[in-house]
Design an enzyme around this catalytic site. Structure first.
Site, PDB file in Angstrom:
ATOM      1  N   HIS A  40       0.819  -1.228   0.000  1.00  0.00           N
ATOM      2  CA  HIS A  40       0.000   0.000   0.000  1.00  0.00           C
ATOM      3  C   HIS A  40       0.849   1.274   0.000  1.00  0.00           C
ATOM      4  CE1 HIS A  40      -3.408  -2.543   0.647  1.00  0.00           C
ATOM      5  NE2 HIS A  40      -3.076  -2.870   1.880  1.00  0.00           N
TER       6      HIS A  40
HETATM    7 ZN   LIG Z   1      -3.458  -7.380   3.445  1.00  0.00          ZN
END
Ligand SMILES: [Zn+2]
Length: 306
Positions: A122
């Site tokens: 992320h």
């Molecule tokens: Zn994850």
């Protein structure tokens, strides 16, 4: 024959405030479990160093990398990461990136290698998000390309959350193919476009999930023909995961990893594995769940006498 290489460093575990929801102890416990259960011997455990900051900055902006490392990131950017800053966490973050780089290089020389951390997918060039600070998968991929260790890389991301940072980083890079199969209703709310995304319905269990993996991976390998597969084996697809929203059992998880490893190795593609996400207050169960990857890898490694 030396056995499956795995990668670990004691710095993978950095102190967090008591009762923080990120399961930091799992990395050390995973290494211990693998050795205690005889999955690997201590001489199969490779210790990475932290990479030069210049390597991190091949993916991240100088401003972000520098601010994070020196502890001058603003409060809002810190909150988005979700882990309180400390010098130990900086060391941990950089060492884990070094770990994925080492894992990738070991995979090229051994056929399979597994990190005991990694999968911080992320993280974007200018900011971190969702417990991810620097994007280890992207940094390792970029470095291998720049150093001419690989010309084509497949990032095969089966963590339950979309590999949004990785997808965005390589959106205009034809040498890296990003694949993400994830629970559609899960974090991040705003998805990015991977080269191929397979969003899954909430609650999917072993059989349906495995048939999806089996449907995509062999075709993908023959289309991309990568010099290396970077595999994010997130264990947060498990039915007991606190953040996952899918319903795989331990058997399903093991079968998944076994299939992925077996398919890559049988077709001659080296595969470097990171453990990805996994969240459970029951630490013993969680660590065992992550170890299924290394158990499957050790089995495939033996089977093919790598
Ligand atoms: Zn994850």
């Amino acid at each position: 024959m030396t056995g499956l290489p795995i990668v670990y460093h004691p710095d993978y575990v950095a102190p967090l405030p008591l009762k923080h929801r990120f399961p930091m102890p799992k990395f050390g416990l995973l290494r211990d479990l693998l050795v205690n259960d005889g999955v690997v011997t201590v001489d199969q455990v490779y210790q990475p160093g932290a990479p030069p900051q210049a390597w991190i900055q091949q993916v991240h902006t100088v401003e972000y990398a520098q601010a994070y490392i020196t502890g001058t990131l603003d409060a809002k950017a810190q909150r988005r990461i979700g882990l309180p800053w400390s010098p130990n966490l900086v060391t941990r973050t950089c060492t884990a990136v070094g770990g994925t780089i080492l894992t990738a290089k070991l995979a090229l020389s051994h056929g399979i290698a597994c990190n005991t951390a990694g999968g911080t997918h992320h993280a974007f060039p200018e900011y971190g998000s969702g417990f991810c600070i620097f994007n280890d998968l992207a940094i390792a991929a970029r470095l291998l390309l720049n150093q001419n260790h690989a010309q084509r890389i497949l990032i095969f991301d089966l963590d339950v959350h979309q590999g949004d940072g990785t997808a965005w980083i390589f959106r205009d890079e034809p040498r890296v193919f990003t694949f993400s199969m994830h629970c559609d209703v899960n974090f991040p709310r705003q998805k990015q476009s991977s080269d191929l995304d397979v969003p899954l319905a909430e609650g999917m269990s072993d059989e349906d999930y495995l048939s999806k993996v089996q449907a995509y991976l062999p075709t993908l390998l023959s289309q991309v023909k990568p010099d290396l597969v970077l595999y994010d084996a997130g264990a947060d697809v498990h039915e007991c995961d606190r953040l996952g929203k899918l319903a795989l059992t331990n058997t399903g998880l093991y079968e998944r990893d076994r299939f992925v490893l077996d398919t890559c190795v049988a077709a001659g593609y080296p595969i470097a594995c990171v453990i990805g996400g996994g969240y459970d207050k029951q630490m013993t169960n969680l660590v065992y769940r992550h170890s299924l990857l290394h158990r499957a890898a050790a089995e495939v490694y033996r089977q093919y006498r790598l």
